[in-house]
Design an enzyme around this catalytic site. Structure first.
Site, mmCIF file in Angstrom:
data_model
loop_
_atom_site.group_PDB
_atom_site.id
_atom_site.type_symbol
_atom_site.label_atom_id
_atom_site.label_comp_id
_atom_site.label_asym_id
_atom_site.label_seq_id
_atom_site.Cartn_x
_atom_site.Cartn_y
_atom_site.Cartn_z
ATOM 1 N N CYS A 24 33.249 -9.515 54.866
ATOM 2 C CA CYS A 24 33.165 -10.093 53.517
ATOM 3 C C CYS A 24 32.686 -11.539 53.579
ATOM 4 O O CYS A 24 33.457 -12.442 53.936
ATOM 5 C CB CYS A 24 34.543 -10.009 52.853
ATOM 6 S SG CYS A 24 34.598 -10.788 51.236
ATOM 7 N N CYS A 47 34.442 -14.030 51.230
ATOM 8 C CA CYS A 47 35.776 -14.436 51.709
ATOM 9 C C CYS A 47 35.680 -15.434 52.860
ATOM 10 O O CYS A 47 36.399 -16.422 52.888
ATOM 11 C CB CYS A 47 36.560 -13.225 52.219
ATOM 12 S SG CYS A 47 36.445 -11.765 51.197
ATOM 13 N N ASP A 48 34.808 -15.156 53.810
ATOM 14 C CA ASP A 48 34.877 -15.881 55.085
ATOM 15 C C ASP A 48 33.697 -16.814 55.355
ATOM 16 O O ASP A 48 33.735 -17.574 56.335
ATOM 17 C CB ASP A 48 34.989 -14.862 56.235
ATOM 18 C CG ASP A 48 36.266 -14.032 56.111
ATOM 19 O OD1 ASP A 48 37.266 -14.570 55.619
ATOM 20 O OD2 ASP A 48 36.254 -12.854 56.494
#
Ligand code: NDP
Length: 307
Positions: free
Chosen positions: A133, A136-137
């Site tokens: 993701c 997200c990261d």
């Protein structure tokens, strides 16, 4: 048969948020949390984009908090997998390995699973350089050298997004052309920070406690080479976890549940929330929002109010 008032299948952000709302509305939810409690957030480390956590929160901690919050309001949590459902007549039936349950209202929140490369130390390095993701990261990879695997729209979108952080993004695809839409391909080609590598598959993930690089093989001549990397984003698609609902609920050609009016499935009284019906956003916060909507919709349904 164990008759319940409401049943939630799944225990990611969608399922547990639904449980919190149902419990607070005195709708006594029973949540089938499954053997893999918590969903995809259990595979991440720090979550920086869930609103309200100024310094971020670890994915598993967030899920544990949601679980405690649902329990605090009286949700009944069963850590078993649902193996079969029967929505052909009311009350609807849900089966685990050893028991049959029923309820008039059901929320499905079984999520989706990111496809894996299937390499030996992939699980071990997930959250330690390997991610599924970018949203997200991505911010953890400022000025780093990273690679994205895949040739679809997700891989293009993630590569473009990651150029905001990374100094260099290799986009590695196993074929000689991408399958992504033309407009996404054009954006990728126009971005100088992205270097496409075609006809290549990853054969090895290097590093023990942290990813340090990968080995890729040119499928046209079999030659292998190493790439030093700080991060690897695997964007080869998701599979919705809908196997147990085959022939029970309407699904699209990729197996995602079809919803109308936000959370309604084609079966009266069966609602859906989160990644199991949403390939577009796939975020913890959107899944939680959907869980809230499904619980409110189910409450209205049980009161006999048409939505
Ligand atoms: P897709 O299934 O479209 O693409 C997956 C890609 O990963 C393919 O190129 C496939 O290769 C490759 N792949 C699959 N398995 C492996 C493997 N084991 N090793 C290496 N490569 C592999 O998934 P997406 O997530 O990209 O997209 C899903 C849906 O969501 C699509 O309909 C897409 O259009 C949509 N979407 C739309 C967006 C937008 O409109 N902005 C953004 C993101 C997604 P191969 O080509 O060889 O099959």
């Amino acid at each position: 048969m164990d008759q319940k008032k409401t049943i939630v299948i799944g225990s990611g952000p969608a399922g547990l948020t639904a449980a919190i709302y149902l419990a607070r509305a005195n709708l006594n939810p029973t949540v089938f949390a499954g053997s893999s409690f918590g969903g995809q957030l259990m595979l991440t480390t720090e979550v920086d984009n869930f609103p309200g956590f100024l310094d971020g929160i670890m994915g598993p901690v967030l899920m544990d908090n949601l679980l405690k919050q649902a329990k605090k309001f009286g949700a009944n949590i069963i850590f078993k997998d649902v193996l079969r459902t029967d929505f052909s007549q009311k009350p609807y039936r849900v089966y685990t390995d050893d028991q049959e349950y029923s309820a008039e209202g059901i929320i499905i929140a079984t999520g989706a699973s990111a496809r894996k490369l299937g390499l030996p130390n992939e699980a071990q390095l997930t959250g330690r350089g390997i991610s599924y993701c970018a949203t997200c990261d991505g911010p953890f990879f400022k000025s780093k050298q990273i690679a994205v695997i895949g040739g679809g729209d997700s891989a293009m979108e993630e590569s473009l997004f990651l150029t905001k952080f990374a100094s260099k993004v290799y986009l590695i695809h196993r074929r000689d052309t991408f399958k992504a839409s033309a407009i996404m391909q054009q954006k990728v080609q126009a971005n100088p920070s992205i270097e496409p590598i075609y006809n290549s598959e990853v054969t090895m993930l290097q590093g023990k406690d942290k990813l340090t690089g990968i080995t890729i093989r040119d499928v046209t001549n079999g030659q292998e080479r190493d790439l030093n990397l700080d991060g690897l984003f695997i964007a080869i698609g998701h599979n919705p976890n809908t196997g147990i609902f085959q022939n029970q609920l309407a699904m699209d050609e990729h197996g995602y549940i079809v919803v109308t009016n936000h959370t309604k499935t084609n079966v009266d009284g069966v609602f859906s929330a989160g990644d199991v019906d949403d390939f577009r956003y796939q975020q913890a916060i959107t899944a939680a929002g959907e869980g809230c909507k499904a619980a409110l919709d189910l409450g209205k349904y049980l009161e006999g109010i048409t939505i």
